[in-house]
Design a protein around this motif. Structure first.
Motif, PDB file in Angstrom:
ATOM      1  N   LEU A 380      29.884 -49.289  42.401  1.00 17.72           N
ATOM      2  CA  LEU A 380      29.891 -49.007  40.531  1.00 17.72           C
ATOM      3  C   LEU A 380      28.496 -49.475  40.109  1.00 17.72           C
ATOM      4  CD1 LEU A 380      31.219 -49.010  37.941  1.00 17.72           C
ATOM      5  CD2 LEU A 380      31.870 -51.951  38.087  1.00 17.72           C
ATOM      6  N   ASN A 381      28.387 -50.311  41.132  1.00 13.37           N
ATOM      7  CA  ASN A 381      26.385 -50.775  40.469  1.00 13.37           C
ATOM      8  C   ASN A 381      25.449 -49.191  41.139  1.00 13.37           C
ATOM      9  OD1 ASN A 381      26.477 -52.963  40.053  1.00 13.37           O
ATOM     10  ND2 ASN A 381      26.610 -53.780  41.571  1.00 13.37           N
ATOM     11  N   CYS A 382      26.281 -48.696  41.918  1.00 13.45           N
ATOM     12  CA  CYS A 382      24.738 -47.476  42.418  1.00 13.45           C
ATOM     13  C   CYS A 382      24.963 -46.428  41.228  1.00 13.45           C
ATOM     14  CB  CYS A 382      25.956 -47.087  43.614  1.00 13.45           C
ATOM     15  SG  CYS A 382      25.148 -47.682  45.073  1.00 13.45           S
ATOM     16  N   TYR A 383      26.100 -46.443  41.122  1.00 22.05           N
ATOM     17  CA  TYR A 383      26.623 -45.336  39.472  1.00 22.05           C
ATOM     18  C   TYR A 383      26.236 -46.139  38.169  1.00 22.05           C
ATOM     19  CZ  TYR A 383      30.967 -43.057  41.512  1.00 22.05           C
ATOM     20  OH  TYR A 383      31.664 -42.379  42.732  1.00 22.05           O
ATOM     21  N   LEU A 384      26.121 -47.114  38.045  1.00 25.31           N
ATOM     22  CA  LEU A 384      25.070 -47.891  37.418  1.00 25.31           C
ATOM     23  C   LEU A 384      23.935 -47.454  37.002  1.00 25.31           C
ATOM     24  CD1 LEU A 384      26.990 -50.880  36.805  1.00 25.31           C
ATOM     25  CD2 LEU A 384      27.358 -49.159  35.463  1.00 25.31           C
ATOM     26  N   THR A 385      23.177 -48.262  38.788  1.00 20.38           N
ATOM     27  CA  THR A 385      22.223 -47.691  38.748  1.00 20.38           C
ATOM     28  C   THR A 385      21.586 -46.337  38.903  1.00 20.38           C
ATOM     29  OG1 THR A 385      21.901 -49.635  40.186  1.00 20.38           O
ATOM     30  CG2 THR A 385      19.867 -48.021  40.839  1.00 20.38           C
ATOM     31  N   ALA A 386      22.449 -45.154  38.838  1.00 18.54           N
ATOM     32  CA  ALA A 386      22.332 -43.774  38.667  1.00 18.54           C
ATOM     33  C   ALA A 386      21.961 -43.403  37.732  1.00 18.54           C
ATOM     34  CB  ALA A 386      23.516 -42.988  39.843  1.00 18.54           C
ATOM     35  N   ALA A 387      22.588 -44.068  36.624  1.00 21.85           N
ATOM     36  CA  ALA A 387      22.809 -43.681  35.416  1.00 21.85           C
ATOM     37  C   ALA A 387      21.562 -44.055  35.040  1.00 21.85           C
ATOM     38  CB  ALA A 387      23.629 -44.442  35.068  1.00 21.85           C
ATOM     39  N   ALA A 388      21.172 -45.283  34.909  1.00 22.41           N
ATOM     40  CA  ALA A 388      20.115 -45.847  34.938  1.00 22.41           C
ATOM     41  C   ALA A 388      18.556 -45.537  34.707  1.00 22.41           C
ATOM     42  CB  ALA A 388      19.641 -47.415  34.654  1.00 22.41           C
ATOM     43  N   PHE A 389      18.972 -44.786  36.209  1.00 19.25           N
ATOM     44  CA  PHE A 389      17.118 -43.993  37.484  1.00 19.25           C
ATOM     45  C   PHE A 389      17.775 -43.477  37.364  1.00 19.25           C
ATOM     46  CE2 PHE A 389      17.605 -49.107  37.190  1.00 19.25           C
ATOM     47  CZ  PHE A 389      16.006 -49.562  36.538  1.00 19.25           C
ATOM     48  N   LYS A 391      16.418 -40.586  38.716  1.00 23.07           N
ATOM     49  CA  LYS A 391      15.614 -40.304  40.459  1.00 23.07           C
ATOM     50  C   LYS A 391      15.685 -41.026  41.092  1.00 23.07           C
ATOM     51  CE  LYS A 391      11.437 -38.651  37.407  1.00 23.07           C
ATOM     52  NZ  LYS A 391      10.077 -38.522  37.284  1.00 23.07           N
ATOM     53  N   ASP A 392      16.477 -42.145  41.365  1.00 23.64           N
ATOM     54  CA  ASP A 392      17.048 -43.234  42.034  1.00 23.64           C
ATOM     55  C   ASP A 392      18.006 -42.928  43.402  1.00 23.64           C
ATOM     56  OD1 ASP A 392      17.499 -45.287  44.171  1.00 23.64           O
ATOM     57  OD2 ASP A 392      17.857 -46.705  43.407  1.00 23.64           O
ATOM     58  N   ASP A 393      17.775 -41.285  44.244  1.00 23.62           N
ATOM     59  CA  ASP A 393      18.624 -40.882  44.661  1.00 23.62           C
ATOM     60  C   ASP A 393      19.547 -41.791  45.713  1.00 23.62           C
ATOM     61  OD1 ASP A 393      17.933 -38.262  43.969  1.00 23.62           O
ATOM     62  OD2 ASP A 393      17.090 -37.507  44.895  1.00 23.62           O
ATOM     63  N   VAL A 394      18.988 -43.195  46.163  1.00 25.90           N
ATOM     64  CA  VAL A 394      19.547 -43.622  47.311  1.00 25.90           C
ATOM     65  C   VAL A 394      20.632 -44.573  46.356  1.00 25.90           C
ATOM     66  CG1 VAL A 394      19.388 -45.978  48.810  1.00 25.90           C
ATOM     67  CG2 VAL A 394      17.312 -44.178  48.712  1.00 25.90           C
TER      68      VAL A 394
END
Length: 394
Positions: A380-389, A391-394
């Motif tokens: 879930l944090n990865c989805y939120l990070t991807a939405a906010a950033f 360019k952050d593919d990791v």
């Protein structure tokens, strides 16, 4: 091995079944180990002594102590095992008597759950109920009488528990497999229904010792009775520490020991060697509010315990108070890695983790993953990070 007078009295007593009521920190394991050593010195064959422990870890620790005391080789060593380990040794030798073939397969928890999910899908049920079904089937087996258990727990998720139990049992039989609860149940069936096997193991075990006796369930108590001969039984435990009722343990076996075993003797170990007397006396006062119990008055010769009580509106307020206290301790020179937070079960960790993160206090979870390290939370944090950033593919 140095023993107190009360420990020594329990160790040297033989003749009738004995129950040692051992308070917390009173040297229970030391007494149990000394008892086995005493029996060997009195002429009992080490290989014919059965000592039941609650966990494999406890069995390992007791074996290490006994090796230091006795110097015995493995081929003449007492049976120091859990109920499951001792029963599996019997079951694998005699499994053909209850319809299995050799070699016998054991299904671990993952395989059990997978099998139950398949059965639920065949019955057009949601497989999300698998854990609940598995829990009820385990309780039914450990009750010692699954049929009677179904009378009190007839359904799981509106489906007959007896029907699910039958389907699961058939599937295990087809695979020539047993689960961990079957190890006890099928061994009980062998000892109960086959007199020659029962007599074989009654003759083998000259003396039986049981640790953590307050946590035995109905099936384990029945197995103890089936293996016992001549009243050579030594049980150790503390009814004040009986916390496994949710797993099927039945503290009434402990409380009714004097009525269940003829000429039983009770020994009390009341001196606590671990905690300060202020803490022990507080525990005594707390236990005064409980119902049925075997009376004892625990004490300690240590002094200097400090007890403080606080009331909180909810668990979040409690966690915030604890974290502020940690900040105060750290400011006085106590480093974070010298401070610990103890709690009863995993689900209690979340309020503390949130409060620690809010105050930016570093922490490490011991023995399990923290809430924020669980796979679904990381995802879930990865989805939120991807939405906010983006360019952050990791």
């Amino acid at each position: 091995m140095q023993l107190t007078e009360h420990q020594q009295n329990a160790v040297i007593y033989t003749g009738t079944p004995a129950l040692v009521v051992a308070g917390a920190g009173s040297g229970k394991t030391r007494t149990l180990t000394a008892k086995i050593h005493h029996l060997i010195r009195q002429g009992f064959d080490p290989a014919r002594i059965l000592a039941i422990t609650f966990t494999n870890k406890a069995a390992g620790e007791m074996k290490d102590r006994l090796r230091l005391l006795t110097g015995l080789s493995d081929d003449r060593f007492p049976w120091v095992r859990t109920y499951h380990s001792a029963c599996y040794h019997i079951l694998k030798e005699h499994c053909t008597l209850v319809g299995y073939e050799k070699p016998l397969q054991i299904y671990a928890a993952y395989a059990q759950q997978k099998l139950i999910k398949e059965i639920l899908l065949e019955m057009n049920m949601d497989k999300k109920h698998a854990a609940k079904v598995m829990y009820q089937i385990s309780n039914a087996k450990n009750s010692g009488n699954p049929t009677a258990y179904f009378n009190y727990h007839p359904k799981v998720a509106r489906v007959s528990l007896a029907e699910l139990f039958s389907a699961y049992s058939r599937a295990l039989r087809t695979a020539n497999a047993v689960d961990f609860d079957d190890i006890l149940l099928q061994t009980r069936n062998i000892l109960r229904d086959h007199k020659e096997v029962r007599q074989q193991y009654q003759e083998l075990f000259q003396y039986i010792l049981v640790d953590e006796y307050q946590d035995t369930n109905n099936l384990q108590e029945e197995l103890t009775r089936l293996l016992l001969k001549n009243g050579n039984l030594f049980c150790v435990g503390d009814d004040w520490q009986a916390i496994y009722g949710f797993r099927g343990s039945n503290v009434s076996h402990f409380l009714s020991f004097p009525e269940n075993y003829k000429d039983a003797r009770i020994f009390r170990l009341e001196q606590n060697f671990r905690s300060a007397d202020e803490i022990v006396r507080m525990a005594n006062r707390l236990m005064d509010h409980t119902g049925d119990r075997i009376e004892k008055t625990c004490f300690s010769q240590k002094r200097g315990g400090i007890i403080a009580t606080h009331r909180f509106f909810d668990d979040d307020e409690e966690a915030r108070w604890v974290c502020r206290k940690i900040r105060t301790l750290q400011a006085t020179g106590i480093p974070y890695h010298r401070i610990g937070i103890l709690y009863r079960t995993k689900f209690c960790s979340l309020p503390f983790e949130k409060a620690l993160r809010t105050l930016q206090i570093p922490y490490q979870m011991m023995g399990s993953r923290g809430f924020f390290e669980r796979k679904e939370i990381l995802d879930l944090n990865c989805y939120l990070t991807a939405a906010a950033f983006p360019k952050d593919d990791v």
